[in-house]
Motif scaffolding. Structure first.
Motif, PDB file in Angstrom:
ATOM      1  N   PHE A  42       0.789  -1.238   0.000  1.00 34.50           N
ATOM      2  CA  PHE A  42       0.000   0.000   0.000  1.00 34.50           C
ATOM      3  C   PHE A  42       0.819   1.286   0.000  1.00 34.50           C
ATOM      4  O   PHE A  42       0.268   2.372  -0.088  1.00 34.50           O
ATOM      5  N   GLY A  43       2.144   1.182   0.127  1.00 34.29           N
ATOM      6  CA  GLY A  43       2.973   2.376   0.143  1.00 34.29           C
ATOM      7  C   GLY A  43       3.173   2.948  -1.246  1.00 34.29           C
ATOM      8  O   GLY A  43       3.197   2.225  -2.240  1.00 34.29           O
ATOM      9  N   SER A  44       3.316   4.273  -1.304  1.00 39.03           N
ATOM     10  CA  SER A  44       3.559   4.947  -2.576  1.00 39.03           C
ATOM     11  C   SER A  44       4.969   4.655  -3.057  1.00 39.03           C
ATOM     12  O   SER A  44       5.915   4.636  -2.260  1.00 39.03           O
ATOM     13  N   PRO A  45       5.178   4.421  -4.354  1.00 36.68           N
ATOM     14  CA  PRO A  45       6.525   4.170  -4.870  1.00 36.68           C
ATOM     15  C   PRO A  45       7.451   5.369  -4.764  1.00 36.68           C
ATOM     16  O   PRO A  45       8.651   5.260  -4.913  1.00 36.68           O
ATOM     17  N   HIS A  46       6.871   6.538  -4.482  1.00 38.98           N
ATOM     18  CA  HIS A  46       7.689   7.756  -4.354  1.00 38.98           C
ATOM     19  C   HIS A  46       8.244   7.918  -2.951  1.00 38.98           C
ATOM     20  O   HIS A  46       9.075   8.790  -2.714  1.00 38.98           O
ATOM     21  N   ALA A  47       7.751   7.103  -2.010  1.00 43.64           N
ATOM     22  CA  ALA A  47       8.189   7.265  -0.615  1.00 43.64           C
ATOM     23  C   ALA A  47       9.623   6.768  -0.439  1.00 43.64           C
ATOM     24  O   ALA A  47      10.044   5.796  -1.038  1.00 43.64           O
ATOM     25  N   GLU A  48      10.373   7.436   0.432  1.00 43.00           N
ATOM     26  CA  GLU A  48      11.763   7.063   0.657  1.00 43.00           C
ATOM     27  C   GLU A  48      12.014   6.602   2.087  1.00 43.00           C
ATOM     28  O   GLU A  48      12.973   5.898   2.349  1.00 43.00           O
ATOM     29  N   ASN A  49      11.171   7.020   3.028  1.00 42.03           N
ATOM     30  CA  ASN A  49      11.370   6.603   4.410  1.00 42.03           C
ATOM     31  C   ASN A  49      10.035   6.565   5.124  1.00 42.03           C
ATOM     32  O   ASN A  49       9.034   7.027   4.617  1.00 42.03           O
ATOM     33  N   MET A  50      10.057   6.015   6.321  1.00 38.78           N
ATOM     34  CA  MET A  50       8.804   5.804   7.064  1.00 38.78           C
ATOM     35  C   MET A  50       8.077   7.100   7.338  1.00 38.78           C
ATOM     36  O   MET A  50       6.852   7.165   7.283  1.00 38.78           O
ATOM     37  N   ASP A  51       8.827   8.173   7.634  1.00 36.38           N
ATOM     38  CA  ASP A  51       8.186   9.435   7.962  1.00 36.38           C
ATOM     39  C   ASP A  51       7.635  10.145   6.731  1.00 36.38           C
ATOM     40  O   ASP A  51       6.866  11.083   6.852  1.00 36.38           O
ATOM     41  N   GLY A  52       8.043   9.717   5.563  1.00 31.95           N
ATOM     42  CA  GLY A  52       7.565  10.378   4.351  1.00 31.95           C
ATOM     43  C   GLY A  52       6.700   9.494   3.485  1.00 31.95           C
ATOM     44  O   GLY A  52       6.425   9.837   2.347  1.00 31.95           O
ATOM     45  N   LEU A  53       6.334   8.333   3.990  1.00 33.16           N
ATOM     46  CA  LEU A  53       5.518   7.402   3.220  1.00 33.16           C
ATOM     47  C   LEU A  53       4.163   7.997   2.864  1.00 33.16           C
ATOM     48  O   LEU A  53       3.554   8.698   3.663  1.00 33.16           O
ATOM     49  N   SER A  54       3.713   7.699   1.668  1.00 30.85           N
ATOM     50  CA  SER A  54       2.379   8.101   1.232  1.00 30.85           C
ATOM     51  C   SER A  54       1.591   6.862   0.854  1.00 30.85           C
ATOM     52  O   SER A  54       2.148   5.883   0.348  1.00 30.85           O
ATOM     53  N   LEU A  55       0.293   6.895   1.085  1.00 30.68           N
ATOM     54  CA  LEU A  55      -0.566   5.759   0.763  1.00 30.68           C
ATOM     55  C   LEU A  55      -0.902   5.724  -0.721  1.00 30.68           C
ATOM     56  O   LEU A  55      -1.012   6.758  -1.370  1.00 30.68           O
ATOM     57  N   PHE A  70     -11.362  11.940   2.210  1.00 31.65           N
ATOM     58  CA  PHE A  70      -9.979  11.837   2.670  1.00 31.65           C
ATOM     59  C   PHE A  70      -9.026  11.567   1.503  1.00 31.65           C
ATOM     60  O   PHE A  70      -7.935  12.125   1.436  1.00 31.65           O
ATOM     61  N   THR A  71      -9.457  10.685   0.582  1.00 28.05           N
ATOM     62  CA  THR A  71      -8.600  10.335  -0.546  1.00 28.05           C
ATOM     63  C   THR A  71      -8.355  11.534  -1.456  1.00 28.05           C
ATOM     64  O   THR A  71      -7.211  11.810  -1.854  1.00 28.05           O
ATOM     65  N   MET A  72      -9.425  12.255  -1.797  1.00 30.15           N
ATOM     66  CA  MET A  72      -9.277  13.431  -2.656  1.00 30.15           C
ATOM     67  C   MET A  72      -8.426  14.502  -1.983  1.00 30.15           C
ATOM     68  O   MET A  72      -7.629  15.178  -2.645  1.00 30.15           O
ATOM     69  N   PHE A  73      -8.587  14.655  -0.676  1.00 25.33           N
ATOM     70  CA  PHE A  73      -7.788  15.655   0.042  1.00 25.33           C
ATOM     71  C   PHE A  73      -6.303  15.302  -0.019  1.00 25.33           C
ATOM     72  O   PHE A  73      -5.459  16.160  -0.305  1.00 25.33           O
ATOM     73  N   GLU A  74      -5.984  14.025   0.228  1.00 23.20           N
ATOM     74  CA  GLU A  74      -4.587  13.594   0.170  1.00 23.20           C
ATOM     75  C   GLU A  74      -4.031  13.742  -1.242  1.00 23.20           C
ATOM     76  O   GLU A  74      -2.885  14.181  -1.429  1.00 23.20           O
ATOM     77  N   MET A  75      -4.833  13.387  -2.250  1.00 20.58           N
ATOM     78  CA  MET A  75      -4.383  13.495  -3.639  1.00 20.58           C
ATOM     79  C   MET A  75      -4.176  14.954  -4.052  1.00 20.58           C
ATOM     80  O   MET A  75      -3.212  15.289  -4.752  1.00 20.58           O
ATOM     81  N   LEU A 110      -0.782  19.619  -5.258  1.00 23.53           N
ATOM     82  CA  LEU A 110      -0.430  21.007  -4.975  1.00 23.53           C
ATOM     83  C   LEU A 110       0.914  21.164  -4.273  1.00 23.53           C
ATOM     84  O   LEU A 110       1.299  22.270  -3.900  1.00 23.53           O
ATOM     85  N   GLY A 111       1.593  20.032  -4.068  1.00 26.80           N
ATOM     86  CA  GLY A 111       2.922  20.100  -3.476  1.00 26.80           C
ATOM     87  C   GLY A 111       2.946  20.273  -1.983  1.00 26.80           C
ATOM     88  O   GLY A 111       3.925  20.781  -1.429  1.00 26.80           O
ATOM     89  N   LEU A 112       1.869  19.848  -1.307  1.00 28.29           N
ATOM     90  CA  LEU A 112       1.832  19.935   0.155  1.00 28.29           C
ATOM     91  C   LEU A 112       2.287  18.616   0.768  1.00 28.29           C
ATOM     92  O   LEU A 112       2.181  17.567   0.150  1.00 28.29           O
ATOM     93  N   ASP A 113       2.708  18.664   2.004  1.00 27.06           N
ATOM     94  CA  ASP A 113       3.196  17.470   2.689  1.00 27.06           C
ATOM     95  C   ASP A 113       2.067  16.510   2.965  1.00 27.06           C
ATOM     96  O   ASP A 113       1.019  16.882   3.471  1.00 27.06           O
ATOM     97  N   THR A 114       2.250  15.226   2.618  1.00 26.00           N
ATOM     98  CA  THR A 114       1.236  14.205   2.893  1.00 26.00           C
ATOM     99  C   THR A 114       1.852  13.008   3.614  1.00 26.00           C
ATOM    100  O   THR A 114       1.325  11.918   3.572  1.00 26.00           O
TER     101      THR A 114
END
Length: 320
Positions: A206-219, A302-307, A312-316
């Protein structure tokens, strides 16, 4: 120093505006997707005389047969006017409250931060948009050929104010705030906790392929939908009787026996509903349709907000 402060202020303002936009779009998408179920829920909660013994599918079909497709979306105009600022304020104020609580309450457990920030965010949004919710409920409760309110928002405000006084637009506000406190807190808490659980236990799935570490993981999008649905189900189950009481207050002048609800306390309304209709068919009347509309609505929101935040380049990233 002045230049740095100006840059920081500009960046914070830009972030707030982007968050408002993301929240507003998320809310509009979610509510539009489930508008027909929302209409039926209001008819069922208010025990409309033509729908008091009907189930969800029968009610949907009946509304469609009597009023057409337009009838399924009756009141959605007010819903969109309300939900755009409501969702924008909810998500934006949640981020603000969460940041404030994290910065100034270092020893508070993260779960409590999410609960408090969600509760405060929900109550802030309710206070700012409540009259629109009252108008939308009343428009949606009307049936074809039995209209009390005609025209647009301004005309509806005039009619309610002339017949019942301006404060009628705030009837049930306290009940809404009482319900929103646990609802807002539980929904954001459940979403944040489920995000962390999913990423901690199923990062590859379920992790995003763009994530690099646990604190920056995206769903991933499916995971966001699942977490949003779970958050909605948890929060709605807990506060549903209060939602019924809120609708009774909002619709009191339109019901068959208005004296039972108008001017009554929350407890008196809950007792009356239980005595008249029981627990399942009274206090939890319409909860099935609420799951069908509320759970996907929460998931989409929630999904649309995260997307939108990602777009928009905000932290998720996940916050612990």
């Amino acid at each position: 120093m002045v230049a740095v402060e100006g840059h920081i202020k500009k960046r914070n303002t830009e972030k707030t505006l982007k968050t408002l936009l993301a929240g507003g779009i998320a809310g509009c998408c979610a509510k539009s997707a489930v508008a027909p179920l929302d209409r039926v829920k209001i008819l069922m909660q208010g025990h409309n005389k033509y729908y008091r013994h009907s189930g969800v599918f029968k009610s949907l079909n009946s509304v469609y047969q009597k009023e057409g497709v337009v009838g399924l979306y009756k009141g959605n105009y007010f819903q969109m006017i309300r939900v755009l600022p409501y969702s924008a304020v909810t998500f934006t104020s949640y981020d603000i409250y969460k940041s404030y609580l994290q910065n100034f309450t270092h020893h508070v457990h993260p779960n409590l931060v999410h609960l408090c920030a969600g509760s405060l965010a929900g109550m802030t949004a309710v206070i700012l948009t409540y009259p629109l919710d009252v108008m939308r409920a009343r428009i949606a409760f009307q049936l074809k050929g039995h209209h009390i309110y005609h025209g647009g928002m301004i005309e509806t405000v005039k009619t309610i104010s002339r017949q019942e006084g301006f404060m009628a637009l705030y009837r049930g506000l306290f009940t809404s705030l009482l319900g929103m406190a646990p609802y807002g807190g539980l929904s954001f808490w459940a979403f944040e906790r489920s995000k962390l659980f999913v990423l901690a236990n199923f990062p590859g799935m379920f992790g995003s392929p763009h994530a690099e570490n646990m604190d920056g993981l995206s769903l991933s999008v499916p995971a966001k939908l699942i977490c949003g649905a779970f958050a909605g189900a948890v929060a709605q189950t807990v506060v549903y009787p209060l939602d019924v009481a809120r609708r009774k207050l909002q619709l009191s002048t339109m019901l068959c026996e208005p004296h039972k609800y108008d001017g009554k306390s929350i407890w008196q309304i809950l007792v009356t509903v239980r005595n008249d209709h029981g627990v399942v068919k009274g206090l939890f009347r319409g909860i099935t349709v609420n799951y069908w509309r509320g759970v996907p609505s929460s998931a989409i929101s929630f999904t649309m907000f995260e997307m939108m935040k990602q777009l928009l380049g905000l932290d998720t990233g996940v916050t612990r």
